[in-house]
Motif scaffolding. Structure first.
Motif, short mmCIF file in Angstrom:
data_model
loop_
_atom_site.label_atom_id
_atom_site.label_comp_id
_atom_site.label_asym_id
_atom_site.label_seq_id
_atom_site.Cartn_x
_atom_site.Cartn_y
_atom_site.Cartn_z
N TRP A 187 6.91 16.03 49.97
CA TRP A 187 6.40 14.67 49.82
C TRP A 187 6.87 13.71 50.91
O TRP A 187 6.20 12.70 51.19
CB TRP A 187 6.77 14.14 48.44
CG TRP A 187 8.25 13.98 48.21
CD1 TRP A 187 9.23 14.88 48.46
CD2 TRP A 187 8.90 12.83 47.66
NE1 TRP A 187 10.45 14.38 48.09
CE2 TRP A 187 10.28 13.13 47.60
CE3 TRP A 187 8.46 11.59 47.19
CZ2 TRP A 187 11.22 12.22 47.11
CZ3 TRP A 187 9.39 10.70 46.68
CH2 TRP A 187 10.75 11.01 46.66
N SER A 188 8.00 13.99 51.55
CA SER A 188 8.54 13.12 52.59
C SER A 188 7.49 12.81 53.66
O SER A 188 7.43 11.70 54.18
CB SER A 188 9.74 13.77 53.28
OG SER A 188 10.72 14.19 52.37
N PHE A 191 5.12 9.51 53.51
CA PHE A 191 5.60 8.14 53.41
C PHE A 191 5.15 7.32 54.62
O PHE A 191 5.14 7.82 55.75
CB PHE A 191 7.14 8.13 53.33
CG PHE A 191 7.67 8.26 51.93
CD1 PHE A 191 8.37 7.23 51.33
CD2 PHE A 191 7.46 9.42 51.20
CE1 PHE A 191 8.86 7.35 50.05
CE2 PHE A 191 7.95 9.56 49.91
CZ PHE A 191 8.65 8.51 49.33
N HIS A 292 13.08 10.15 52.02
CA HIS A 292 11.96 9.43 51.40
C HIS A 292 12.10 7.96 51.80
O HIS A 292 12.33 7.09 50.97
CB HIS A 292 11.95 9.60 49.88
CG HIS A 292 13.32 9.65 49.25
ND1 HIS A 292 14.10 8.53 49.09
CD2 HIS A 292 14.03 10.69 48.77
CE1 HIS A 292 15.23 8.88 48.51
NE2 HIS A 292 15.22 10.19 48.31
N ASN A 346 13.25 6.65 44.58
CA ASN A 346 12.04 6.47 45.39
C ASN A 346 10.91 7.42 45.01
O ASN A 346 10.00 7.67 45.80
CB ASN A 346 12.34 6.64 46.89
CG ASN A 346 13.04 5.43 47.48
OD1 ASN A 346 13.34 4.47 46.78
ND2 ASN A 346 13.32 5.46 48.77
N GLN A 347 10.96 7.94 43.78
CA GLN A 347 10.01 8.96 43.40
C GLN A 347 8.58 8.43 43.25
O GLN A 347 7.63 9.21 43.24
CB GLN A 347 10.44 9.63 42.10
CG GLN A 347 9.92 11.04 41.92
CD GLN A 347 10.50 12.02 42.92
OE1 GLN A 347 11.69 12.06 43.12
NE2 GLN A 347 9.66 12.82 43.56
#
Length: 395
Positions: A187-188, A191, A292, A346-347
């Motif tokens: 997921w990083s 961003f 993140h 930061n999810q």
């Protein structure tokens, strides 16, 4: 997006408006040392536009494309993922399964999922499921991903994808054979601050990348920055590592181009969680927090440094301050832990990955450009090599 543009300083509004083609939150930009003619010109372009949109591969509005999601695993990471999917217009939370059917039923009720399955096999056989999210522990990923793939479902599998590069290759080959998409959920990469850093480096803002420095207790998070900023197509010339689960490190050398210096501290440390990209003309810092990030700081070498007799162009060696600009991209609220109901920091940034997957599958893509199969396999190979030198590593 448009409401947020009003909070920008007036001089930045025209440039910021150009970024509004993508659903990326913009907030006030704080610029220290505004005398630089280069940073303002380069950084306020389309730096934060999601890469799939910036390359013309997808359309922003395709977040509305309907995808019916099934979920394997009812742990905290799946819970946070469901919260973010609920904000994607095209996402349908369809079915969920866990080792304990009762737990799956309770999870479905809590997260607004239409149904629960008694077994994983029952879930992947559900004709109303298009894509399966796997949020279990890494040793189970291969078995569960292959189960879904063989049932003809697309798969989003949490990182790290597998316990070895060989297993990852087998999983991707199975997806190709069935004509479905397998995506590793790093997921990083989605961003806005990461998008900004990638675009800045592509545009030569900090010159040629010479070194990447990053840290995180889990290897995959820190290691991913090496191929992100040095590229995944070229294999490194050397990889060395040492340490234990209490403290470890690795150096990934890319010939004369540069190196990534990575540290893997214990969870019981005050971990900085910062990524630094050092270039011949400047430096980029990703933090709050690096894996993140909500903030990117760009520092550029001042013109006076180029005449240093010994070729020491660093501002630190010349006793001057670099040109600096800082950009902050706050997450939707609540950002994540410590807010009630959230499990990780930061999810809420899962939202960026969720939207990208909807756009990319709507466009018929087999991968998201933010994190390709090539990236995934390169990281798997690096992890295999790095783990050789570390006792009890946390992949």
């Amino acid at each position: 997006m448009w409401r947020r543009l009003r909070s920008l300083r007036p001089s930045f509004r025209p440039m910021a408006a150009a970024l509004a083609i993508a659903p990326v939150p913009m907030m006030p930009i704080s610029c220290e040392n505004k005398s630089s003619p280069r940073t303002a010109q380069n950084s306020m372009s389309t730096m934060t536009t999601p890469l799939d949109v910036r390359l013309g591969l997808t359309r922003p509005e395709d977040v509305r494309t309907k995808l019916r999601w099934g979920f394997i695993g009812c742990g905290p990471i799946t819970s946070d993922w469901c919260k973010c999917l609920q904000e994607v217009p095209g996402a349908v939370l369809q079915n969920v399964a866990a080792r304990d059917p009762t737990k799956a039923s309770e999870f479905a009720k809590k997260h607004g999922i239409a149904s629960s399955a008694a077994t994983y096999a029952e879930l992947v056989a559900d004709p109303n499921v298009d894509i399966v999210y796997i949020g279990t522990i890494t040793p189970l990923h291969k078995e569960q991903a292959l189960l879904a793939i063989n049932a003809g479902k697309h798969v989003l599998c949490e990182k790290p994808l597998a316990v070895s590069a060989a297993d990852a290759k087998e999983m991707y080959a199975a997806a190709d054979a069935k004509g479905v998409v397998l995506i590793e959920g790093l997921w990083s990469r989605y961003f806005p601050a990461i998008e900004h850093a990638r675009a800045a480096i592509e545009n030569g803002v900090i010159g040629d990348v010479r070194m990447v420095q990053a840290d995180f207790p889990e290897l995959c998070y820190a290691v991913q920055f090496a191929p992100l900023f040095f590229g995944s197509k070229e294999a490194p010339s050397a990889v060395v590592s040492a340490g234990t689960s209490h403290a470890a490190g690795a150096v990934i050398q890319y010939g004369d181009r540069g190196a990534a210096v990575l540290s893997f501290p214990s969870w019981k440390c005050e971990v900085p969680e910062v990524c630094e990209i050092l270039g011949t003309k400047g430096r980029i810092t990703l933090d709050e927090w690096g894996t993140h990030p909500t903030r990117i700081t760009i520092r550029l070498t001042t013109d006076s440094c180029w005449d240093e007799p010994q070729g020491h162009t660093s501002t630190a060696q010349n006793g001057v301050k670099p040109y600096m600009e800082r950009y902050t991209y706050p997450l939707p609220e609540p950002a994540g832990l410590p807010a009630a109901g959230w499990h990780y920091v930061n999810q809420h940034g899962f939202l960026y990955q969720a939207e990208a997957i909807h756009r990319c599958l709507a466009a018929g893509l087999k991968e998201c450009p933010q994190f390709t199969r090539s990236d995934s396999l390169r990281i798997m190979e690096l992890l295999d090599e790095i783990e050789k030198g570390i006792k009890d590593p946390c992949r």
